[in-house]
Design a protein around this motif. Structure first.
Motif, PDB file in Angstrom:
ATOM      1  N   ILE A 190       0.869  -1.179   0.000  1.00 23.83           N
ATOM      2  CA  ILE A 190       0.000   0.000   0.000  1.00 23.83           C
ATOM      3  C   ILE A 190       0.902   1.225   0.000  1.00 23.83           C
ATOM      4  CG2 ILE A 190      -1.812   1.239   1.235  1.00 23.83           C
ATOM      5  CD1 ILE A 190      -2.473  -1.510   2.585  1.00 23.83           C
ATOM      6  N   VAL A 191       0.716   2.095  -0.987  1.00 23.12           N
ATOM      7  CA  VAL A 191       1.549   3.291  -1.114  1.00 23.12           C
ATOM      8  C   VAL A 191       0.724   4.513  -0.751  1.00 23.12           C
ATOM      9  CG1 VAL A 191       3.089   4.608  -2.605  1.00 23.12           C
ATOM     10  CG2 VAL A 191       2.803   2.151  -2.984  1.00 23.12           C
ATOM     11  N   ILE A 192       1.237   5.329   0.173  1.00 20.92           N
ATOM     12  CA  ILE A 192       0.527   6.512   0.647  1.00 20.92           C
ATOM     13  C   ILE A 192       1.434   7.734   0.543  1.00 20.92           C
ATOM     14  CG2 ILE A 192      -0.880   5.169   2.251  1.00 20.92           C
ATOM     15  CD1 ILE A 192       0.978   6.065   4.487  1.00 20.92           C
ATOM     16  N   GLU A 193       0.856   8.902   0.760  1.00 23.55           N
ATOM     17  CA  GLU A 193       1.633  10.132   0.793  1.00 23.55           C
ATOM     18  C   GLU A 193       2.073  10.434   2.221  1.00 23.55           C
ATOM     19  OE1 GLU A 193       0.211  13.395  -2.191  1.00 23.55           O
ATOM     20  OE2 GLU A 193      -1.566  12.397  -1.404  1.00 23.55           O
ATOM     21  N   ASP A 194       3.294  10.886   2.373  1.00 25.44           N
ATOM     22  CA  ASP A 194       3.821  11.239   3.688  1.00 25.44           C
ATOM     23  C   ASP A 194       3.479  12.690   3.976  1.00 25.44           C
ATOM     24  OD1 ASP A 194       5.209  11.222   6.072  1.00 25.44           O
ATOM     25  OD2 ASP A 194       7.094  11.782   5.124  1.00 25.44           O
ATOM     26  N   LEU A 195       2.192  12.959   4.221  1.00 27.25           N
ATOM     27  CA  LEU A 195       1.746  14.328   4.451  1.00 27.25           C
ATOM     28  C   LEU A 195       1.993  14.765   5.886  1.00 27.25           C
ATOM     29  CD1 LEU A 195      -1.672  14.426   2.577  1.00 27.25           C
ATOM     30  CD2 LEU A 195       0.560  15.132   1.767  1.00 27.25           C
TER      31      LEU A 195
END
Length: 347
Positions: free
Chosen positions: A220-225
Motif C-alpha cells: 500500500i503506497v501513501i503520501e507522507d503528508l
C-alpha cells in the motif's frame, strides 16, 4: 517454537467505587506531577546541552519521594509513575528523531487523565481485574469478550472530561494471523476536501476501508503528508480532519504489521497531481479547484485518480531500488519530474 501473536488493546467502560475513584484521582495527579517534574529536569539539562535518559529520571523519582514536599508520591502505586517516565522517554526519542515536536507539560484541566499499570501492579483472575492499592476489582462492563486465554501485559485506566472511566487492556490475540501473500498493490491519494481516492478509481469511506485494503493488497503506497502542519492552515483544517488522513494512515500501518503487509510512504513533495500518469509530462500548475484535466498527450484525468496512480507507480519503483522521490523544481518539456531521496518504510 511458539507462534508470535499480535497484541491488541480492548477498551471497556468501568464504574469505580468511591474508594477506587479517590485512588485513581490521586494516581492521575501523581502521574501528571512526575511527568512535569521529569520534563522540567530534562528541559533544564537540554538548555545546558546535556541529555537526560529514563534511568536518570527514575533515580530522580526515588529522590523526590524522600522529600517532605513530594512524600505523597509514595501513597500511590510506583508502577504508573515509572511508566509515565518511560512515556516521556519515548516522547524525547521521537523529538530527537524529528518525528514529533518537543514534549509539552501536562495541564491539570486540559491533559488526559490516565495511568498505566504493568503486570506487577494488577491482578486478572476469573474475569476480574484488580489494580494495585485497591481492595476490590473494577466494575467493568464487558461489552465484548477478550480473546480466549488472553494474558494481559498492560492495563491503562483513563477518565474523560465528563468523568467517565475507561480501562484499556493490552493482550495477545491469537486470532490475528499473517495473511497469504498477494501480488496486488494500491496507491492512495489523500483528499483534503473529500475522502481518500484509490488508484483503482474509487473514493472510499474510512469505515472498514483499512481492513479491505490490507486484506486485498500486499503493498500500500501513501503520501507522507505533514498533517499536523497543514492543520495550522485554518482553510484546510476542517477538510483534513473530515478526511481523517492521519487516522487512516495510523490504522493502515498497524494492520499491515499484523497481517504481514507493507506500507510505503512517498515524499510529500512528489507532484502526484501535476504528473500525467499516462505519458509522464509535468504540469506547471494544478490549483485545488481543478478536478479534471486533459494532458497534452490527449488523456483526460480525474485529478485524484491520476494522483493515486502516480503515487502507486512511484512507490513501487522506489521500493525496488530502496529510494523515494522528490520533485525537481523544473518546467515541463522532457525534464525529469523527480529525483531520488531515502524512501520511508512504515513499521
Amino acid at each position: 517454537m511458539r507462534a508470535s501473536h499480535v497484541k491488541r488493546a480492548f477498551r471497556y467502560r468501568f464504574y469505580p467505587t468511591d474508594a477506587q475513584a479517590a485512588e485513581l484521582s490521586r494516581t492521575f495527579g501523581c502521574v501528571r506531577k512526575v511527568y512535569n517534574l521529569a520534563l522540567a529536569a530534562r528541559t533544564q539539562a537540554w538548555a545546558r546541552q546535556v541529555r537526560v535518559n529514563y534511568n536518570q529520571t527514575s533515580a530522580m523519582l526515588t529522590g523526590w519521594k524522600k522529600t517532605g514536599e513530594l512524600a505523597y508520591l509514595n501513597d500511590v502505586s510506583s508502577v504508573p509513575l515509572q511508566q509515565t517516565l518511560r512515556h516521556l522517554q519515548v516522547a524525547f526519542t521521537n523529538f530527537f528523531g524529528k518525528r514529533a515536536g518537543y514534549p509539552r507539560f501536562k495541564s491539570r484541566k486540559k491533559s488526559r487523565r490516565s495511568a498505566e499499570y504493568t503486570t506487577s501492579a494488577f491482578r486478572f483472575r476469573d474475569g476480574e481485574l484488580t489494580l494495585a492499592k485497591m481492595a476490590e476489582p473494577l466494575d467493568i462492563v464487558w461489552s465484548r469478550p477478550l480473546p480466549e486465554g488472553a494474558a494481559l501485559s498492560t492495563v491503562s485506566v483513563s477518565q474523560d472530561a465528563a468523568g467517565r472511566g475507561y480501562v484499556s487492556l493490552l493482550c495477545e490475540d491469537p486470532s490475528v494471523q499473517p495473511l497469504p501473500a498477494t501480488g496486488a498493490a494500491i496507491g492512495i491519494d489523500a483528499g483534503l476536501d473529500h475522502l481518500p481516492t484509490l488508484s483503482t478509481g474509487r473514493r472510499s469511506p474510512i469505515h472498514k476501508l483499512t481492513t479491505r485494503l490490507v486484506r486485498e493488497n500486499q503493498t500500500i503506497v501513501i503520501e507522507d503528508l505533514a498533517v499536523r502542519n497543514m492543520v495550522k492552515n485554518a482553510s484546510l483544517a476542517r477538510a483534513i480532519s473530515d478526511a481523517a488522513w492521519s487516522q487512516l494512515r495510523s490504522v493502515l500501518e498497524y494492520k499491515a504489521q499484523w497481517y504481514g503487509r507493507e506500507v510505503i510512504a512517498v515524499d510529500r513533495w512528489f507532484p502526484s497531481s501535476r504528473l500525467c500518469s499516462a505519458c509522464g509530462s509535468l504540469q506547471q500548475k494544478m490549483p485545488l479547484h481543478v478536478r479534471t484535466c486533459t494532458c497534452e498527450c490527449g488523456t483526460t484525468h480525474d485529478r485524484d485518480v491520476n494522483a493515486a496512480k502516480n503515487i502507486l507507480a512511484v512507490g513501487l519503483t522506489a521500493s525496488v531500488c530502496g529510494a523515494g522521490v522528490r520533485p525537481q523544481r523544473k518546467t515541463p518539456g522532457g525534464q525529469s519530474a523527480m529525483k531520488q531521496k531515502p524512501l520511508q518504510r512504515e513499521p
